[in-house]
Design a protein around this motif. Structure first.
Motif, short mmCIF file in Angstrom:
data_model
loop_
_atom_site.label_atom_id
_atom_site.label_comp_id
_atom_site.label_asym_id
_atom_site.label_seq_id
_atom_site.Cartn_x
_atom_site.Cartn_y
_atom_site.Cartn_z
N LEU A 64 -44.57 50.69 -15.56
CA LEU A 64 -45.58 49.64 -15.76
C LEU A 64 -46.57 49.58 -14.60
O LEU A 64 -47.74 49.25 -14.78
CB LEU A 64 -44.90 48.28 -15.92
N LEU A 65 -46.08 49.91 -13.40
CA LEU A 65 -46.92 49.82 -12.20
C LEU A 65 -47.43 51.18 -11.73
O LEU A 65 -47.86 51.32 -10.59
CB LEU A 65 -46.14 49.13 -11.08
N SER A 66 -47.40 52.17 -12.61
CA SER A 66 -47.76 53.54 -12.21
C SER A 66 -49.15 53.63 -11.60
O SER A 66 -49.37 54.41 -10.67
CB SER A 66 -47.63 54.50 -13.39
N GLU A 67 -50.09 52.85 -12.08
CA GLU A 67 -51.46 52.88 -11.53
C GLU A 67 -51.46 52.52 -10.05
O GLU A 67 -52.11 53.18 -9.23
CB GLU A 67 -52.36 51.94 -12.31
N ALA A 68 -50.72 51.50 -9.69
CA ALA A 68 -50.64 51.08 -8.28
C ALA A 68 -49.86 52.09 -7.46
O ALA A 68 -50.19 52.36 -6.30
CB ALA A 68 -50.00 49.70 -8.17
N LEU A 69 -48.82 52.68 -8.06
CA LEU A 69 -47.99 53.65 -7.33
C LEU A 69 -48.74 54.96 -7.09
O LEU A 69 -48.44 55.68 -6.14
CB LEU A 69 -46.69 53.90 -8.09
N GLU A 70 -49.71 55.27 -7.92
CA GLU A 70 -50.54 56.46 -7.72
C GLU A 70 -51.62 56.22 -6.69
O GLU A 70 -52.22 57.16 -6.19
CB GLU A 70 -51.17 56.89 -9.04
N GLY A 71 -51.88 54.97 -6.38
CA GLY A 71 -52.95 54.62 -5.45
C GLY A 71 -52.44 54.03 -4.16
O GLY A 71 -51.78 54.71 -3.38
N PRO A 72 -52.67 52.74 -3.99
CA PRO A 72 -52.42 52.13 -2.68
C PRO A 72 -50.96 51.89 -2.34
O PRO A 72 -50.62 51.80 -1.16
CB PRO A 72 -53.17 50.81 -2.77
N VAL A 73 -50.07 51.77 -3.33
CA VAL A 73 -48.69 51.37 -3.03
C VAL A 73 -47.88 52.57 -2.55
O VAL A 73 -47.75 53.57 -3.24
CB VAL A 73 -48.01 50.71 -4.25
N HIS A 74 -47.33 52.42 -1.36
CA HIS A 74 -46.51 53.47 -0.73
C HIS A 74 -45.03 53.17 -0.93
O HIS A 74 -44.23 54.09 -1.08
CB HIS A 74 -46.83 53.52 0.77
N ALA A 75 -44.66 51.89 -0.93
CA ALA A 75 -43.26 51.50 -1.05
C ALA A 75 -43.14 50.26 -1.93
O ALA A 75 -43.91 49.31 -1.80
CB ALA A 75 -42.68 51.21 0.33
N LEU A 76 -42.15 50.32 -2.83
CA LEU A 76 -41.93 49.22 -3.76
C LEU A 76 -40.43 48.93 -3.80
O LEU A 76 -39.65 49.73 -4.30
CB LEU A 76 -42.43 49.62 -5.15
N ALA A 77 -40.04 47.82 -3.20
CA ALA A 77 -38.63 47.41 -3.21
C ALA A 77 -38.42 46.55 -4.45
O ALA A 77 -39.03 45.49 -4.59
CB ALA A 77 -38.31 46.61 -1.95
#
Length: 108
Positions: A64-77
């Protein structure tokens, strides 16, 4: 993506109808430029997770958050629970550990 936290909140709210959703920008705790929006802690409690194993829940949220994970997000807990699991935990998620300084390997 201008406001990553808002994107995460809006996306997970519309797709998972959470009972509880907490999105915390923890970028300030890491060795990143000010305003980086790169490290997030997400606690989501949803009936959508009923019957799903932990890895399936994380895959779902990551998708669901792939767009953010491909861009600015480096780490997601991710902390994903059913309402029943959340109640058993007393409404508490795990605290995030302190940053160890990015790529420094001082602790060998």
């Amino acid at each position: 993506m201008e406001n990553v936290k808002q994107f995460i909140q809006d996306t997970l709210t519309s797709e998972l109808s959470p009972v509880l959703l907490e999105v915390t920008d923890e970028s300030y705790m890491h060795n990143v430029p000010e305003g980086a929006q790169s490290h997030f802690k997400v606690t989501v409690v949803s009936e959508h997770f009923t019957g799903s194993r932990l890895i399936a829940r994380h895959r779902q949220v990551n998708g669901l958050l792939s767009e953010a994970l491909e861009g600015p997000v480096h780490a997601l807990a991710l902390h994903t629970f059913t309402p029943q699991e959340w109640e058993k935990r007393g409404g508490q998620a795990t605290a995030s550990p302190a940053c160890l300084g990015g790529s420094r390997l001082d602790n060998r």
